[in-house]
Each structure stands twice: as structure tokens, then as C-alpha cells.
Design a protein around this motif. Sequence first.
Motif, PDB file in Angstrom:
ATOM      1  N   ASP A  67       0.833  -1.208   0.000  1.00 40.31           N
ATOM      2  CA  ASP A  67       0.000   0.000   0.000  1.00 40.31           C
ATOM      3  C   ASP A  67       0.867   1.257   0.000  1.00 40.31           C
ATOM      4  OD1 ASP A  67      -2.320  -1.490   0.012  1.00 40.31           O
ATOM      5  OD2 ASP A  67      -2.744  -1.182   2.149  1.00 40.31           O
ATOM      6  N   ARG A  68       1.893   1.241   0.817  1.00 36.49           N
ATOM      7  CA  ARG A  68       2.759   2.418   0.896  1.00 36.49           C
ATOM      8  C   ARG A  68       3.529   2.622  -0.406  1.00 36.49           C
ATOM      9  NH1 ARG A  68       6.623   4.223   5.810  1.00 36.49           N
ATOM     10  NH2 ARG A  68       6.904   6.327   5.046  1.00 36.49           N
ATOM     11  N   ALA A  69       4.013   1.531  -0.999  1.00 41.05           N
ATOM     12  CA  ALA A  69       4.722   1.644  -2.277  1.00 41.05           C
ATOM     13  C   ALA A  69       3.790   2.182  -3.358  1.00 41.05           C
ATOM     14  CB  ALA A  69       5.295   0.288  -2.690  1.00 41.05           C
ATOM     15  N   THR A  70       2.521   1.762  -3.336  1.00 40.59           N
ATOM     16  CA  THR A  70       1.546   2.255  -4.306  1.00 40.59           C
ATOM     17  C   THR A  70       1.330   3.754  -4.125  1.00 40.59           C
ATOM     18  OG1 THR A  70       0.463   0.110  -4.424  1.00 40.59           O
ATOM     19  CG2 THR A  70      -0.832   2.003  -5.146  1.00 40.59           C
ATOM     20  N   GLU A  71       1.308   4.217  -2.881  1.00 43.70           N
ATOM     21  CA  GLU A  71       1.161   5.652  -2.641  1.00 43.70           C
ATOM     22  C   GLU A  71       2.350   6.421  -3.204  1.00 43.70           C
ATOM     23  OE1 GLU A  71       0.516   5.822   1.576  1.00 43.70           O
ATOM     24  OE2 GLU A  71      -1.634   5.428   1.356  1.00 43.70           O
ATOM     25  N   TYR A  72       3.551   5.875  -3.030  1.00 46.53           N
ATOM     26  CA  TYR A  72       4.729   6.536  -3.607  1.00 46.53           C
ATOM     27  C   TYR A  72       4.689   6.513  -5.132  1.00 46.53           C
ATOM     28  CZ  TYR A  72       7.139   7.465   0.771  1.00 46.53           C
ATOM     29  OH  TYR A  72       7.486   7.968   1.993  1.00 46.53           O
ATOM     30  N   THR A 114      -4.267  13.827  -5.032  1.00 44.44           N
ATOM     31  CA  THR A 114      -5.036  13.825  -3.781  1.00 44.44           C
ATOM     32  C   THR A 114      -4.104  13.665  -2.585  1.00 44.44           C
ATOM     33  OG1 THR A 114      -6.964  12.903  -4.886  1.00 44.44           O
ATOM     34  CG2 THR A 114      -6.864  12.639  -2.500  1.00 44.44           C
ATOM     35  N   LEU A 115      -3.149  12.750  -2.683  1.00 45.99           N
ATOM     36  CA  LEU A 115      -2.198  12.555  -1.592  1.00 45.99           C
ATOM     37  C   LEU A 115      -1.393  13.823  -1.332  1.00 45.99           C
ATOM     38  CD1 LEU A 115      -0.821   8.980  -2.382  1.00 45.99           C
ATOM     39  CD2 LEU A 115      -2.255   9.638  -0.441  1.00 45.99           C
ATOM     40  N   MET A 116      -0.946  14.476  -2.394  1.00 47.86           N
ATOM     41  CA  MET A 116      -0.157  15.703  -2.227  1.00 47.86           C
ATOM     42  C   MET A 116      -0.996  16.809  -1.606  1.00 47.86           C
ATOM     43  SD  MET A 116       2.464  15.945  -5.451  1.00 47.86           S
ATOM     44  CE  MET A 116       1.262  15.873  -6.739  1.00 47.86           C
ATOM     45  N   ARG A 117      -2.226  16.904  -2.026  1.00 53.41           N
ATOM     46  CA  ARG A 117      -3.126  17.944  -1.512  1.00 53.41           C
ATOM     47  C   ARG A 117      -3.468  17.686  -0.042  1.00 53.41           C
ATOM     48  NH1 ARG A 117      -6.330  17.678  -5.626  1.00 53.41           N
ATOM     49  NH2 ARG A 117      -7.659  16.098  -4.734  1.00 53.41           N
ATOM     50  N   ASP A 118      -3.686  16.417   0.305  1.00 56.39           N
ATOM     51  CA  ASP A 118      -4.169  16.079   1.644  1.00 56.39           C
ATOM     52  C   ASP A 118      -3.078  15.823   2.668  1.00 56.39           C
ATOM     53  OD1 ASP A 118      -6.669  16.264   0.544  1.00 56.39           O
ATOM     54  OD2 ASP A 118      -7.007  14.091   0.491  1.00 56.39           O
ATOM     55  N   GLY A 119      -1.893  15.407   2.223  1.00 55.88           N
ATOM     56  CA  GLY A 119      -0.949  14.976   3.233  1.00 55.88           C
ATOM     57  C   GLY A 119       0.470  15.447   3.059  1.00 55.88           C
ATOM     58  N   GLY A 120       0.711  16.464   2.316  1.00 56.26           N
ATOM     59  CA  GLY A 120       2.088  16.886   2.135  1.00 56.26           C
ATOM     60  C   GLY A 120       2.718  16.179   0.962  1.00 56.26           C
ATOM     61  N   SER A 121       4.045  16.126   0.968  1.00 60.58           N
ATOM     62  CA  SER A 121       4.755  15.592  -0.189  1.00 60.58           C
ATOM     63  C   SER A 121       5.051  14.110  -0.102  1.00 60.58           C
ATOM     64  CB  SER A 121       6.054  16.358  -0.395  1.00 60.58           C
ATOM     65  OG  SER A 121       6.860  16.231   0.756  1.00 60.58           O
ATOM     66  N   ARG A 122       4.771  13.467   1.067  1.00 59.93           N
ATOM     67  CA  ARG A 122       5.004  12.039   1.199  1.00 59.93           C
ATOM     68  C   ARG A 122       3.763  11.380   1.788  1.00 59.93           C
ATOM     69  NH1 ARG A 122      10.361  11.672   4.508  1.00 59.93           N
ATOM     70  NH2 ARG A 122       8.918  10.471   5.737  1.00 59.93           N
ATOM     71  N   PRO A 123       3.539  10.083   1.488  1.00 63.14           N
ATOM     72  CA  PRO A 123       2.362   9.394   1.996  1.00 63.14           C
ATOM     73  C   PRO A 123       2.269   9.372   3.517  1.00 63.14           C
ATOM     74  CG  PRO A 123       3.381   8.071   0.299  1.00 63.14           C
ATOM     75  CD  PRO A 123       4.282   9.240   0.571  1.00 63.14           C
ATOM     76  N   ASP A 124       3.422   9.448   4.198  1.00 63.71           N
ATOM     77  CA  ASP A 124       3.366   9.418   5.660  1.00 63.71           C
ATOM     78  C   ASP A 124       3.230  10.812   6.252  1.00 63.71           C
ATOM     79  OD1 ASP A 124       5.873  10.449   5.194  1.00 63.71           O
ATOM     80  OD2 ASP A 124       6.977   8.823   6.132  1.00 63.71           O
TER      81      ASP A 124
END
Length: 127
Positions: A67-72, A114-124
Motif C-alpha cells: 500500500d505504501r509503495a503504491t502511494e509513492y 489527492t495525496l499531495m493535496r491532503d498529506g504533504g509531499s510524502r504518503p506518511d
Amino acid sequence: MSEPRPAPDPRGTAPAPRRLKPAPLLFEPPEATADPEHFFDLESMEDPRELLGRSTELALAFRAAADRATEYQALAAAQLADPKRFDRLPLSALAERAEWTEDYARKMVEFGRTLMRDGGSRPDGGD
């Protein structure tokens, strides 16, 4: 986590299933990976309770890692497709590079944005 899946082929022909070579597991010693039957020492466990517990831990860890690799992947796709980049990749090139369909690449770019908008530049949420 719900993640994009490749769209079916509109011509009705199913692509041949691709067998991906797994990435080497860096925390297993090289001599362990030389034996195709070896997998995190699970093959040597005789107690089924212990085997179930350890294999469940591994399965959950691999799912979380996937899941984390997919987010990256999604973040990278969104960055590479950013229209503000002078060297941005068109969806077709992005899809080819990642071995995705264009439809899947589009969904991954949207997911990455969406990830960049919601959580910064990294999935974590870090930088």
C-alpha cells in the motif's frame, strides 16, 4: 485501501498474465534466498499455531508495504504528469514507463494529486 486497477481491454482480448519478479528482500541473508523453498524461515516451523501467527504477521506487513509503495508510485506519477513541469510526461509515456494502462496511469495521477493535496509531499505526511 482501495486502489486503482487496470481497465479491461476494450477489444475484449485479455492480455497475457505478467509474472513479475519479486524485488529481493534485503533483510534476508543471501544464503537464505538461494534456496527457493526458504521464506523467512517459515518452512522450518513445525508448530501450526506459530506458523499461522508468523505468516499472518508477514502477510500484514507485506500488504502495508505494498500500500505504501503504491502511494509513492501515485506521488511520482502525479509529479511526472504535472503540467507545470517543463519535462512532464504524457499519460501514454507514464503508463509505458510504469507498465500500466493509460486509464490506470490517469487514476494514479489523480490519486497522487489527492495525496499531495491532503498529506504533504510524502504518503506518511512528512517532507
